[in-house]
Design an enzyme around this catalytic site. Structure first.
Site, PDB file in Angstrom:
ATOM      1  N   GLY A 193       0.827  -1.203   0.000  1.00 25.08           N
ATOM      2  CA  GLY A 193       0.000   0.000   0.000  1.00 25.08           C
ATOM      3  C   GLY A 193       0.858   1.248   0.000  1.00 25.08           C
TER       4      GLY A 193
ATOM      5  N   ASN B  40       6.210  -4.750   5.746  1.00 24.08           N
ATOM      6  CA  ASN B  40       6.580  -6.090   6.194  1.00 24.08           C
ATOM      7  C   ASN B  40       6.763  -7.081   5.049  1.00 24.08           C
ATOM      8  OD1 ASN B  40       6.948  -6.533   9.049  1.00 24.08           O
ATOM      9  ND2 ASN B  40       4.858  -5.808   9.324  1.00 24.08           N
TER      10      ASN B  40
ATOM     11  N   THR C 227       5.253   2.532   5.502  1.00 23.86           N
ATOM     12  CA  THR C 227       3.912   2.014   5.768  1.00 23.86           C
ATOM     13  C   THR C 227       3.202   2.964   6.709  1.00 23.86           C
ATOM     14  OG1 THR C 227       2.544   0.260   6.752  1.00 23.86           O
ATOM     15  CG2 THR C 227       4.769   0.469   7.617  1.00 23.86           C
TER      16      THR C 227
ATOM     17  N   ASP D  98       0.914   2.065   8.486  1.00 22.36           N
ATOM     18  CA  ASP D  98       0.526   1.252   9.645  1.00 22.36           C
ATOM     19  C   ASP D  98       1.533   1.329  10.784  1.00 22.36           C
ATOM     20  OD1 ASP D  98      -1.892   0.113   8.567  1.00 22.36           O
ATOM     21  OD2 ASP D  98      -0.624  -1.091   7.257  1.00 22.36           O
TER      22      ASP D  98
ATOM     23  N   GLY E 261      -5.792  -0.164   9.988  1.00 24.17           N
ATOM     24  CA  GLY E 261      -4.979  -0.845  10.990  1.00 24.17           C
ATOM     25  C   GLY E 261      -5.471  -2.253  11.199  1.00 24.17           C
TER      26      GLY E 261
ATOM     27  N   GLU F  64     -10.064  -0.567  11.993  1.00 23.33           N
ATOM     28  CA  GLU F  64     -10.771  -1.527  11.149  1.00 23.33           C
ATOM     29  C   GLU F  64     -10.505  -2.969  11.591  1.00 23.33           C
ATOM     30  OE1 GLU F  64      -9.216  -1.120   7.185  1.00 23.33           O
ATOM     31  OE2 GLU F  64      -7.205  -1.789   7.761  1.00 23.33           O
TER      32      GLU F  64
ATOM     33  N   LEU G  28      -8.042   7.552   1.903  1.00 22.55           N
ATOM     34  CA  LEU G  28      -7.685   8.960   2.097  1.00 22.55           C
ATOM     35  C   LEU G  28      -6.523   9.101   3.075  1.00 22.55           C
ATOM     36  CD1 LEU G  28     -11.280  10.473   2.374  1.00 22.55           C
ATOM     37  CD2 LEU G  28      -9.769  10.472   0.381  1.00 22.55           C
ATOM     38  N   GLN G  29      -6.402   8.165   3.995  1.00 22.86           N
ATOM     39  CA  GLN G  29      -5.330   8.231   4.999  1.00 22.86           C
ATOM     40  C   GLN G  29      -3.942   8.120   4.379  1.00 22.86           C
ATOM     41  OE1 GLN G  29      -6.927   5.570   8.542  1.00 22.86           O
ATOM     42  NE2 GLN G  29      -7.920   5.099   6.617  1.00 22.86           N
ATOM     43  N   ARG G  30      -3.855   7.448   3.253  1.00 19.86           N
ATOM     44  CA  ARG G  30      -2.546   7.189   2.661  1.00 19.86           C
ATOM     45  C   ARG G  30      -2.249   8.030   1.421  1.00 19.86           C
ATOM     46  NH1 ARG G  30      -3.850   1.136   0.223  1.00 19.86           N
ATOM     47  NH2 ARG G  30      -4.449   1.798  -1.875  1.00 19.86           N
TER      48      ARG G  30
END
Length: 410
Positions: free
Chosen positions: A12, A113, A141, A143, A188, A244, A299-301
């Site tokens: 991602g 990862n 990432t 995350d 997440g 999530e 949208l977060q990324r």
């Protein structure tokens, strides 16, 4: 003069992943690399020989500045899992034949990862076969779940977006003189770093979310409904942030209770969606109040218009540090970020054995989550806050941010 370089992006994207690409490109060029190639769609594209000469696409300093500010993966990405060497050596023979044809001496992979698993396997194969190619992983990432590094490029900008937009959602919930509950779903899967960033919205001009739920703590639906009912009796607007990936006591994701199709990727990861919608519908049915669900989703990324300057600078630095490490003889390593101090914030780069990182998830420490699992502690907030500082203004053209994109990417 150094040999040829190849770089790819995987997994991602983030709002600053292209800053790392620029860091690799510019540093390799400045240090005398002959050619700098880019893999289109990561190692999966490499297997199909989808490779471009980056000097034909990044032509000047303006292109570099535009690319640093461009979201998504400029070269495209993939979620391709390399087989184990013993199970399918033919795939490795094909990859290394392509690398030999391109006269590659340095291989860089920007990812999380699963991408570090790719670096581990390729560097192992090179070592087994006595092939002199250096393999270095460049972390990214949103995350923030990569082991060994203090944090990952991409996380700071995602945290900045989450906390900024959450402040606006909280303001919007107070528009009408009417009871309402808003549940915001944040990315997440197993680690709650992103959901925890919602706590940054609590500041002098905003009370922040009422509760935050992370996947590190087992989620009890009945207890959740009782808490929401109690809070909404005391205030007009209730805003709750949920990861999530929150899980039931039996290990199932809450979103598995929905009727969403459960897509699974090449790495066995289920697509998580519908957690907020399920909980909002449950609250509406059980409590009888107005509810709504908001998914920040991708949208977060990709929100490069609100990128953190700290984040984009560090993304560039890890790309450059990867080149330096490879040119100095390192292989099978990942670049890490090492925090030296919090106030003032100081951070430097380091290197770490990728074998100790690949497929290891870094979770939020239990002591950074409050006792009943409904919020994060001040230690968590103090950890994240330096990472969202300052801004990098987009280059605006005709009222919109200008990006650099690869026109012929397939």
């Amino acid at each position: 003069m150094k040999g040829n370089v190849i770089v790819g992006q995987s997994g991602g994207p983030t709002a600053v992943i292209n800053s790392s690409l620029v860091g690799v490109y510019k540093t390799a060029k400045d240090r005398g690399a002959k050619k700098i190639y880019g893999m289109l769609h990561g190692v999966q594209g490499l297997l199909e020989e989808k490779v471009v000469d980056l000097s034909e696409h990044i032509r000047n300093d303006l292109d570099i500045e535009l690319l640093k500010r461009t979201p998504s993966s400029y070269l495209g990405s993939c979620r391709y899992k390399l087989p184990n060497i013993a199970e399918d050596e033919e795939t490795y023979k094909k990859i290394f034949a392509i690398l030999k044809k391109l006269q590659i001496e340095y291989f860089f992979y920007i990812g999380g990862n699963d991408s570090m698993d790719t670096i581990k396997k390729l560097s192992d194969y090179a070592m087994i076969r006595g092939i002199d190619i250096r393999f270095i992983g460049v972390p990214k990432t949103i995350d923030n779940d990569l082991a060994a590094t203090d944090h990952t490029p991409g996380y700071g900008s995602a945290a900045k977006y989450i906390s900024s937009i959450l402040k606006e959602v909280i303001r919007d919930g107070l528009v009408y003189d009417q009871k309402n509950v808003t549940i915001v779903e944040i990315m997440g899967r197993n680690a709650g770093w992103l959901a925890g960033a919602a706590a940054l919205a609590r500041c002098e001009d905003c009370e922040g979310p009422d509760m935050i739920f992370l996947p590190e703590i087992s989620f009890d639906i009945d207890c959740f409904i009782d808490r929401v009912d109690k809070i909404q009796k005391e205030k007009e607007s209730v805003v709750i942030a949920v990861s999530e990936g929150i899980k039931l006591p039996d290990g199932r994701y809450v979103c598995e209770l929905t009727d969403y199709a459960q897509y699974v990727d090449a790495f066995g990861h289920k697509l998580l969606a519908g957690t907020a919608r399920f909980l909002a519908n449950k609250a509406a049915k059980e409590i009888g109040c107005k509810t709504r669900a908001i998914e920040f989703s991708t949208l977060q990324r990709c929100a490069s218009h609100i990128v953190s300057r700290v984040d984009i600078t560090e993304a560039f630095q890890v790309g450059g540090a990867a080149v330096k490490a490879a040119f100095e003889g390192e292989s099978g390593k990942m670049i890490t970020l090492k925090r030296l101090s919090n106030d003032p914030y100081q951070c430097t780069t380091d290197i770490y054995d990728v074998h100790k990182i690949a497929n290891v998830e870094k979770l939020v420490p239990r002591e950074w989550i409050n006792e009943d699992g409904t919020y994060v502690t001040p230690d968590f907030v103090n950890y994240v806050r330096p990472l969202i500082q300052a801004e990098l203004t987009p280059i605006m053209v005709d009222g919109l941010p200008r990006h650099l994109y690869y026109k012929d990417k397939i």
